[in-house]
Write a protein that holds these residues in place. Structure first.
Motif, PDB file in Angstrom:
ATOM      1  N   MET A  15       5.519  -6.919   8.299  1.00 20.76           N
ATOM      2  CA  MET A  15       4.824  -6.518   7.085  1.00 20.76           C
ATOM      3  C   MET A  15       3.358  -6.922   7.203  1.00 20.76           C
ATOM      4  SD  MET A  15       5.844  -7.141   3.157  1.00 20.76           S
ATOM      5  CE  MET A  15       6.856  -5.688   3.231  1.00 20.76           C
ATOM      6  N   ASP A  16       2.473  -6.002   6.914  1.00 18.90           N
ATOM      7  CA  ASP A  16       1.030  -6.255   7.005  1.00 18.90           C
ATOM      8  C   ASP A  16       0.502  -6.683   5.634  1.00 18.90           C
ATOM      9  OD1 ASP A  16      -1.663  -6.339   7.454  1.00 18.90           O
ATOM     10  OD2 ASP A  16      -1.877  -4.221   7.974  1.00 18.90           O
ATOM     11  N   LEU A  17       0.342  -7.980   5.465  1.00 17.72           N
ATOM     12  CA  LEU A  17      -0.105  -8.506   4.178  1.00 17.72           C
ATOM     13  C   LEU A  17      -1.618  -8.452   4.003  1.00 17.72           C
ATOM     14  CD1 LEU A  17       2.288 -11.544   3.833  1.00 17.72           C
ATOM     15  CD2 LEU A  17       2.519  -9.268   2.849  1.00 17.72           C
ATOM     16  N   THR A  18      -2.324  -7.909   4.980  1.00 25.05           N
ATOM     17  CA  THR A  18      -3.775  -7.796   4.851  1.00 25.05           C
ATOM     18  C   THR A  18      -4.164  -6.599   3.988  1.00 25.05           C
ATOM     19  OG1 THR A  18      -4.007  -6.466   6.859  1.00 25.05           O
ATOM     20  CG2 THR A  18      -4.169  -8.876   7.102  1.00 25.05           C
ATOM     21  N   LYS A  19      -3.225  -5.719   3.712  1.00 21.15           N
ATOM     22  CA  LYS A  19      -3.498  -4.525   2.904  1.00 21.15           C
ATOM     23  C   LYS A  19      -2.910  -4.696   1.514  1.00 21.15           C
ATOM     24  CE  LYS A  19      -3.876  -1.221   6.622  1.00 21.15           C
ATOM     25  NZ  LYS A  19      -3.436  -1.761   7.886  1.00 21.15           N
ATOM     26  N   PRO A  20      -3.753  -4.748   0.491  1.00 20.46           N
ATOM     27  CA  PRO A  20      -3.246  -4.898  -0.868  1.00 20.46           C
ATOM     28  C   PRO A  20      -2.365  -3.718  -1.285  1.00 20.46           C
ATOM     29  CG  PRO A  20      -5.596  -5.358  -0.793  1.00 20.46           C
ATOM     30  CD  PRO A  20      -5.215  -4.779   0.545  1.00 20.46           C
ATOM     31  N   SER A  21      -1.161  -4.033  -1.720  1.00 18.81           N
ATOM     32  CA  SER A  21      -0.250  -3.018  -2.255  1.00 18.81           C
ATOM     33  C   SER A  21       0.733  -3.715  -3.176  1.00 18.81           C
ATOM     34  CB  SER A  21       0.507  -2.309  -1.138  1.00 18.81           C
ATOM     35  OG  SER A  21       1.454  -3.178  -0.545  1.00 18.81           O
ATOM     36  N   GLN A  22       1.310  -2.957  -4.082  1.00 18.15           N
ATOM     37  CA  GLN A  22       2.304  -3.535  -4.991  1.00 18.15           C
ATOM     38  C   GLN A  22       3.512  -4.026  -4.192  1.00 18.15           C
ATOM     39  OE1 GLN A  22       1.684  -4.100  -8.220  1.00 18.15           O
ATOM     40  NE2 GLN A  22       3.621  -5.205  -8.377  1.00 18.15           N
ATOM     41  N   GLU A  23       3.872  -3.329  -3.143  1.00 18.14           N
ATOM     42  CA  GLU A  23       4.992  -3.738  -2.299  1.00 18.14           C
ATOM     43  C   GLU A  23       4.726  -5.109  -1.676  1.00 18.14           C
ATOM     44  OE1 GLU A  23       7.510  -2.269   1.622  1.00 18.14           O
ATOM     45  OE2 GLU A  23       5.798  -1.082   0.950  1.00 18.14           O
ATOM     46  N   ASN A  24       3.507  -5.329  -1.201  1.00 23.94           N
ATOM     47  CA  ASN A  24       3.149  -6.622  -0.617  1.00 23.94           C
ATOM     48  C   ASN A  24       3.141  -7.719  -1.672  1.00 23.94           C
ATOM     49  OD1 ASN A  24       2.961  -5.535   1.919  1.00 23.94           O
ATOM     50  ND2 ASN A  24       0.744  -5.535   2.007  1.00 23.94           N
ATOM     51  N   VAL A  25       2.640  -7.400  -2.868  1.00 23.58           N
ATOM     52  CA  VAL A  25       2.644  -8.367  -3.970  1.00 23.58           C
ATOM     53  C   VAL A  25       4.083  -8.809  -4.234  1.00 23.58           C
ATOM     54  CG1 VAL A  25       2.311  -8.635  -6.463  1.00 23.58           C
ATOM     55  CG2 VAL A  25       0.512  -7.612  -5.077  1.00 23.58           C
ATOM     56  N   GLU A  26       4.981  -7.847  -4.348  1.00 28.54           N
ATOM     57  CA  GLU A  26       6.369  -8.168  -4.649  1.00 28.54           C
ATOM     58  C   GLU A  26       7.009  -8.969  -3.522  1.00 28.54           C
ATOM     59  OE1 GLU A  26       8.395  -4.633  -6.009  1.00 28.54           O
ATOM     60  OE2 GLU A  26       6.866  -4.301  -7.565  1.00 28.54           O
ATOM     61  N   TYR A  27       6.698  -8.633  -2.281  1.00 29.12           N
ATOM     62  CA  TYR A  27       7.212  -9.382  -1.136  1.00 29.12           C
ATOM     63  C   TYR A  27       6.749 -10.845  -1.207  1.00 29.12           C
ATOM     64  CZ  TYR A  27       7.643 -11.225   3.564  1.00 29.12           C
ATOM     65  OH  TYR A  27       7.932 -12.040   4.632  1.00 29.12           O
ATOM     66  N   MET A  28       5.450 -11.046  -1.453  1.00 31.77           N
ATOM     67  CA  MET A  28       4.905 -12.408  -1.489  1.00 31.77           C
ATOM     68  C   MET A  28       5.503 -13.218  -2.633  1.00 31.77           C
ATOM     69  SD  MET A  28       0.935 -12.082  -0.275  1.00 31.77           S
ATOM     70  CE  MET A  28       0.444 -10.817  -1.446  1.00 31.77           C
ATOM     71  N   ILE A  29       5.637 -12.616  -3.809  1.00 34.10           N
ATOM     72  CA  ILE A  29       6.201 -13.323  -4.962  1.00 34.10           C
ATOM     73  C   ILE A  29       7.639 -13.747  -4.658  1.00 34.10           C
ATOM     74  CG2 ILE A  29       6.935 -13.102  -7.377  1.00 34.10           C
ATOM     75  CD1 ILE A  29       3.865 -13.422  -6.960  1.00 34.10           C
TER      76      ILE A  29
END
Length: 74
Positions: free
Chosen positions: A1-15
């Motif tokens: 997962m590329d967390l350098t790109k802001p996306s709602q999917e990444n937000v949810e993954y991090m939370i």
């Protein structure tokens, strides 16, 4: 997962990762969908702090949970 790109999917993954790391008793109250990509940088910072430590003190956990509370949609 590329967390350098802001996306709602990444937000949810991090939370979700933060909740698991902190073993939050109130994890159900901290739904990933309650966070917006508008706060991506701040969420990423919290994620890095949470994931960067093998063990977190009670005060560190409280500080991270407090910061997540501040970043949630009201």
């Amino acid at each position: 997962m590329d967390l350098t790109k802001p996306s709602q999917e990444n937000v949810e993954y991090m939370i979700e990762a933060i909740k698991n790391k902190l073993k939050m008793a109130s994890a159900a109250a901290m739904q990933a969908s309650a966070f917006s990509v508008d706060h991506y940088e701040d969420i990423y910072d919290v994620y890095e702090v949470a994931m960067g430590s093998d063990r977190l003190s009670i005060s560190q956990v409280e500080a991270l949970v407090s910061e997540l509370g501040r970043l949630r949609h009201k």
